[in-house]
Enzyme design. Sequence first.
Site, mmCIF file in Angstrom:
data_model
loop_
_atom_site.group_PDB
_atom_site.id
_atom_site.type_symbol
_atom_site.label_atom_id
_atom_site.label_comp_id
_atom_site.label_asym_id
_atom_site.label_seq_id
_atom_site.Cartn_x
_atom_site.Cartn_y
_atom_site.Cartn_z
ATOM 1 N N CYS A 75 57.491 2.801 -2.003
ATOM 2 C CA CYS A 75 58.228 1.769 -2.289
ATOM 3 C C CYS A 75 58.602 0.992 -3.580
ATOM 4 O O CYS A 75 57.705 1.136 -4.357
ATOM 5 C CB CYS A 75 57.597 0.506 -1.406
ATOM 6 S SG CYS A 75 57.775 -1.188 -1.870
ATOM 7 N N GLU A 76 59.732 1.156 -3.990
ATOM 8 C CA GLU A 76 59.930 0.858 -5.398
ATOM 9 C C GLU A 76 59.713 -0.919 -5.770
ATOM 10 O O GLU A 76 59.668 -0.881 -7.116
ATOM 11 C CB GLU A 76 61.522 0.840 -5.694
ATOM 12 C CG GLU A 76 62.802 0.172 -5.118
ATOM 13 C CD GLU A 76 64.066 0.497 -5.198
ATOM 14 O OE1 GLU A 76 64.367 1.710 -5.569
ATOM 15 O OE2 GLU A 76 64.668 -0.402 -5.169
ATOM 16 N N HIS A 77 59.598 -1.469 -4.738
ATOM 17 C CA HIS A 77 59.094 -2.953 -5.137
ATOM 18 C C HIS A 77 57.490 -2.849 -5.811
ATOM 19 O O HIS A 77 57.370 -3.929 -6.545
ATOM 20 C CB HIS A 77 59.365 -3.819 -3.889
ATOM 21 C CG HIS A 77 60.635 -4.032 -3.307
ATOM 22 N ND1 HIS A 77 61.289 -4.053 -2.231
ATOM 23 C CD2 HIS A 77 61.872 -3.791 -4.463
ATOM 24 C CE1 HIS A 77 62.553 -4.076 -2.382
ATOM 25 N NE2 HIS A 77 62.885 -4.306 -3.594
ATOM 26 N N HIS A 78 56.729 -2.058 -4.759
ATOM 27 C CA HIS A 78 55.544 -2.311 -5.251
ATOM 28 C C HIS A 78 54.738 -0.963 -5.498
ATOM 29 O O HIS A 78 53.648 -0.838 -5.891
ATOM 30 C CB HIS A 78 54.463 -2.738 -3.982
ATOM 31 C CG HIS A 78 55.193 -4.306 -3.449
ATOM 32 N ND1 HIS A 78 56.161 -4.310 -2.691
ATOM 33 C CD2 HIS A 78 54.616 -5.523 -3.793
ATOM 34 C CE1 HIS A 78 56.388 -5.690 -2.198
ATOM 35 N NE2 HIS A 78 55.585 -6.242 -2.843
ATOM 36 N N GLN B 219 64.051 1.905 1.864
ATOM 37 C CA GLN B 219 64.139 2.781 3.018
ATOM 38 C C GLN B 219 65.676 2.829 3.426
ATOM 39 O O GLN B 219 66.171 4.041 3.780
ATOM 40 C CB GLN B 219 63.391 2.197 4.197
ATOM 41 C CG GLN B 219 63.299 3.425 5.250
ATOM 42 C CD GLN B 219 62.628 3.090 6.551
ATOM 43 O OE1 GLN B 219 61.433 2.239 6.592
ATOM 44 N NE2 GLN B 219 62.961 3.104 7.938
ATOM 45 N N HIS C 69 55.706 0.886 6.140
ATOM 46 C CA HIS C 69 55.571 0.269 4.525
ATOM 47 C C HIS C 69 53.996 -0.297 4.234
ATOM 48 O O HIS C 69 53.733 -1.338 4.769
ATOM 49 C CB HIS C 69 56.489 -0.631 4.449
ATOM 50 C CG HIS C 69 57.914 -0.353 4.261
ATOM 51 N ND1 HIS C 69 58.679 0.131 3.257
ATOM 52 C CD2 HIS C 69 58.577 0.536 5.397
ATOM 53 C CE1 HIS C 69 59.891 0.538 3.550
ATOM 54 N NE2 HIS C 69 59.906 0.716 4.751
ATOM 55 N N CYS D 157 53.127 -1.598 1.729
ATOM 56 C CA CYS D 157 53.193 -2.882 1.118
ATOM 57 C C CYS D 157 53.359 -4.088 1.922
ATOM 58 O O CYS D 157 52.950 -5.189 1.687
ATOM 59 C CB CYS D 157 54.353 -2.850 0.109
ATOM 60 S SG CYS D 157 56.037 -2.871 0.990
HETATM 61 N N1 GTP Z 1 64.768 -3.939 2.662
HETATM 62 C C1 GTP Z 1 63.711 -3.588 2.336
HETATM 63 N N2 GTP Z 1 62.641 -4.283 1.963
HETATM 64 C C2 GTP Z 1 61.620 -3.744 1.237
HETATM 65 C C3 GTP Z 1 61.509 -2.291 1.342
HETATM 66 N N3 GTP Z 1 60.034 -2.025 0.976
HETATM 67 C C4 GTP Z 1 59.706 -3.177 0.559
HETATM 68 N N4 GTP Z 1 60.561 -4.224 0.906
HETATM 69 C C5 GTP Z 1 60.383 -5.615 0.715
HETATM 70 O O1 GTP Z 1 60.569 -6.109 -0.554
HETATM 71 C C6 GTP Z 1 60.361 -7.504 -0.561
HETATM 72 C C7 GTP Z 1 59.775 -7.755 -2.278
HETATM 73 O O2 GTP Z 1 59.926 -9.282 -1.741
HETATM 74 P P1 GTP Z 1 59.305 -10.237 -3.029
HETATM 75 O O3 GTP Z 1 59.249 -11.665 -2.551
HETATM 76 O O4 GTP Z 1 59.953 -9.921 -4.350
HETATM 77 O O5 GTP Z 1 57.752 -9.609 -3.341
HETATM 78 P P2 GTP Z 1 56.380 -9.943 -2.947
HETATM 79 O O6 GTP Z 1 55.943 -11.309 -3.449
HETATM 80 O O7 GTP Z 1 55.328 -9.086 -3.281
HETATM 81 O O8 GTP Z 1 56.630 -10.087 -1.415
HETATM 82 P P3 GTP Z 1 55.505 -10.149 -0.056
HETATM 83 O O9 GTP Z 1 55.553 -8.499 0.439
HETATM 84 O O10 GTP Z 1 56.141 -10.665 0.965
HETATM 85 O O11 GTP Z 1 54.149 -10.690 -0.371
HETATM 86 C C8 GTP Z 1 59.419 -7.378 0.469
HETATM 87 O O12 GTP Z 1 59.953 -8.620 1.385
HETATM 88 C C9 GTP Z 1 59.141 -6.359 1.024
HETATM 89 O O13 GTP Z 1 58.391 -6.138 2.253
HETATM 90 C C10 GTP Z 1 62.396 -1.459 2.036
HETATM 91 O O14 GTP Z 1 62.477 -0.231 2.034
HETATM 92 N N5 GTP Z 1 63.797 -2.044 2.336
HETATM 93 ZN ZN ZN Z 2 57.087 -2.574 -1.049
#
Ligand code: GTP
Ligand code: ZN
Length: 220
Positions: free
Chosen positions: A115-118, A156, A184, A186
């Site tokens: 996952c590129e966010h985490h 994804q 996921h 995360c």
């Molecule tokens: N659409 C989509 N979202 C993703 C994917 N992987 C992770 N995410 C979401 O990316 C979002 C990032 O949200 P943020 O609020 O910036 O991050 P955060 O504070 O860590 O959020 P939480 O996960 O809700 O604790 C989260 O809702 C994740 O679930 C993916 O493959 N597709």
């Molecule tokens: Zn993530």
Amino acid sequence: MINDITRAELSAEALKVQQALVTHGLETPLAPSPMTSEQKYERIKGLMTEVVSTLGLDLSDDSLAETPHRIAKMYVNEIFSGLDYANFPKITQIKNKMGVEEMVKIRDISVVSTCEHHFITIDGLAKVAYIPKDNIIGLSKINRIVRFFAQRPQVQERLTQQILVALQTLLETDDVAVSINATHYCVKSRGIMDTSSSTQTTALGGCFKANPATRAEFLA
Ligand SMILES: Nc1nc2c(ncn2[C@@H]2O[C@H](COP(=O)(O)OP(=O)(O)OP(=O)(O)O)[C@@H](O)[C@H]2O)c(=O)[nH]1
Ligand SMILES: [Zn+2]
């Protein structure tokens, strides 16, 4: 971004796929970097040394001492190796002399991505189908294309679309479909800590989009 020296080393297939992703606005956001893989490894190793010691861990411990090295090697050579088109798989295709015109469908292709966010694991299965036109692709090459794009930081939805466009480009047909069902970590191991949900994404082209029966056969 790919510089001129690297471009010369890339296969024709890699260049075609990269161009198609850029044209469709589906390329992973990449910032130009003049660094070689070796230079990236050295820099990440240094930065991970900072991260691990900032966390208060003792890098002189024999179990931890090599962790910055392991992470740098893992990022550059393994889980993010798909950022480098030099690692795009060799693609083998044969002419569709036998006139196959029915769907070829591959199920349960392992998808392990990040996952590129985490920077945490995405773990799932992909289903890919196409209806051959002039060419038939070696079956394992479909798994390899899935793996190439999985070995990038991903969302994804983009992963699913990148696989679709890569196959459409290589097979020279719109009649391709990709579906991924994944967990996921995360969502599972942190944050909301939901241990049961999974995410399904689908990308359909050509007759998979236009023809309800073909779509239903793929999704069944
Ligand atoms: N659409 C989509 N979202 C993703 C994917 N992987 C992770 N995410 C979401 O990316 C979002 C990032 O949200 P943020 O609020 O910036 O991050 P955060 O504070 O860590 O959020 P939480 O996960 O809700 O604790 C989260 O809702 C994740 O679930 C993916 O493959 N597709
Ligand atoms: Zn993530």
